[in-house]
Scaffold this motif. Structure first.
Motif, PDB file in Angstrom:
ATOM      1  N   CYS A 162       0.522   5.350  -1.834  1.00 16.06           N
ATOM      2  CA  CYS A 162      -0.515   5.203  -0.816  1.00 16.06           C
ATOM      3  C   CYS A 162      -1.665   6.158  -1.102  1.00 16.06           C
ATOM      4  CB  CYS A 162       0.042   5.528   0.565  1.00 16.06           C
ATOM      5  SG  CYS A 162       1.584   4.688   0.974  1.00 16.06           S
ATOM      6  N   PRO A 219      -2.033   1.161   1.308  1.00 21.35           N
ATOM      7  CA  PRO A 219      -1.085   1.170   0.186  1.00 21.35           C
ATOM      8  C   PRO A 219      -1.789   0.891  -1.138  1.00 21.35           C
ATOM      9  CG  PRO A 219      -0.871  -0.854   1.429  1.00 21.35           C
ATOM     10  CD  PRO A 219      -1.877  -0.011   2.158  1.00 21.35           C
ATOM     11  N   TRP A 244       3.685  -0.976  -4.686  1.00 17.02           N
ATOM     12  CA  TRP A 244       5.065  -1.013  -4.218  1.00 17.02           C
ATOM     13  C   TRP A 244       5.948  -1.276  -5.428  1.00 17.02           C
ATOM     14  CZ3 TRP A 244       8.712   0.123  -1.020  1.00 17.02           C
ATOM     15  CH2 TRP A 244       9.878  -0.611  -0.989  1.00 17.02           C
ATOM     16  N   ARG A 245       6.821  -0.351  -5.744  1.00 23.36           N
ATOM     17  CA  ARG A 245       7.728  -0.455  -6.901  1.00 23.36           C
ATOM     18  C   ARG A 245       6.988  -0.884  -8.164  1.00 23.36           C
ATOM     19  NH1 ARG A 245      13.371  -2.916  -4.581  1.00 23.36           N
ATOM     20  NH2 ARG A 245      14.327  -1.591  -6.122  1.00 23.36           N
ATOM     21  N   CYS A 283       2.878   3.295   4.893  1.00 28.44           N
ATOM     22  CA  CYS A 283       1.944   4.376   4.553  1.00 28.44           C
ATOM     23  C   CYS A 283       1.410   5.070   5.797  1.00 28.44           C
ATOM     24  CB  CYS A 283       0.773   3.814   3.755  1.00 28.44           C
ATOM     25  SG  CYS A 283       1.213   3.204   2.128  1.00 28.44           S
ATOM     26  N   SER A 326       3.241   9.368  -2.330  1.00 30.59           N
ATOM     27  CA  SER A 326       4.257   8.331  -2.521  1.00 30.59           C
ATOM     28  C   SER A 326       5.433   8.629  -1.602  1.00 30.59           C
ATOM     29  CB  SER A 326       4.722   8.271  -3.980  1.00 30.59           C
ATOM     30  OG  SER A 326       5.312   9.487  -4.365  1.00 30.59           O
ATOM     31  N   ARG A 373       9.634   3.148  -4.622  1.00 29.12           N
ATOM     32  CA  ARG A 373       8.544   4.033  -4.214  1.00 29.12           C
ATOM     33  C   ARG A 373       7.410   3.199  -3.642  1.00 29.12           C
ATOM     34  NH1 ARG A 373      10.411   6.465  -8.950  1.00 29.12           N
ATOM     35  NH2 ARG A 373      10.564   8.718  -8.888  1.00 29.12           N
ATOM     36  N   ARG A 374       6.768   3.740  -2.623  1.00 31.04           N
ATOM     37  CA  ARG A 374       5.564   3.136  -2.051  1.00 31.04           C
ATOM     38  C   ARG A 374       4.431   4.137  -2.287  1.00 31.04           C
ATOM     39  NH1 ARG A 374       5.514  -0.521   1.860  1.00 31.04           N
ATOM     40  NH2 ARG A 374       7.593   0.053   2.558  1.00 31.04           N
TER      41      ARG A 374
END
Length: 152
Positions: free
Chosen positions: A99, A83, A86-87, A49, A116, A96-97
């Motif tokens: 934030c 963040p 996460w997924r 992030c 993201s 995808r991450r």
């Protein structure tokens, strides 16, 4: 002495085995259906992030959009970068991450930015991409209400 039927033992075993194979959304994902097993695999190799490339992409696109369409507003700096997820939808979706951070704009106002980092959604699908929304500046309401649709 209590007798346990074969059916109830089998049903309990199926339920317990299903729990260990569930994805983040509480549903079963077969190992062959994971994003890593596709014809063009996705491994989730995404920048963090607070990565300067991620924040630089947001700054560049935000400043360009504001200069071209809305006026003199520019992003100056970011803080409280962290963040969110996460997924969040499971292993069979595009990695995808998610934030969130605060962005300081040149008018002196701190605003929340939700973004993201997404794998294989960049130019021609070869690299990562950033999708973002600055709270209070979603003028077309693309992520309404208040950038909620930019979060998981």
């Amino acid at each position: 002495m209590r007798r346990v039927s074969l059916f109830s033992t089998l049903a309990a075993a199926i339920c317990l085995s299903g729990l260990s194979a569930q994805a983040a959304g509480g549903r079963y994902v077969h190992p062959a259906d994971r994003a890593e097993e596709r014809i063009i695999p996705m491994y989730g190799n995404l920048p963090a992030c607070e990565d300067p490339a991620v924040l630089g992409a947001i700054t560049s696109r935000f400043n360009s959009r504001e200069a071209n369409f809305w006026g003199p507003l520019q992003a100056v700096s970011f803080d409280r970068v962290r963040p969110i997820a996460w997924r969040p939808w499971g292993d069979d979706f595009i990695p995808r991450r998610f934030c969130t951070a605060r962005v300081l704009t040149n008018d002196g106002v701190l605003r929340r930015v939700d973004y993201s980092v997404r794998e294989n959604l960049g130019l021609f699908g070869y690299t990562w991409n950033v999708n973002w929304c600055v709270s209070g500046l979603d003028r077309h309401r693309s992520y309404a209400p208040d950038c909620k649709m930019a979060r998981p």
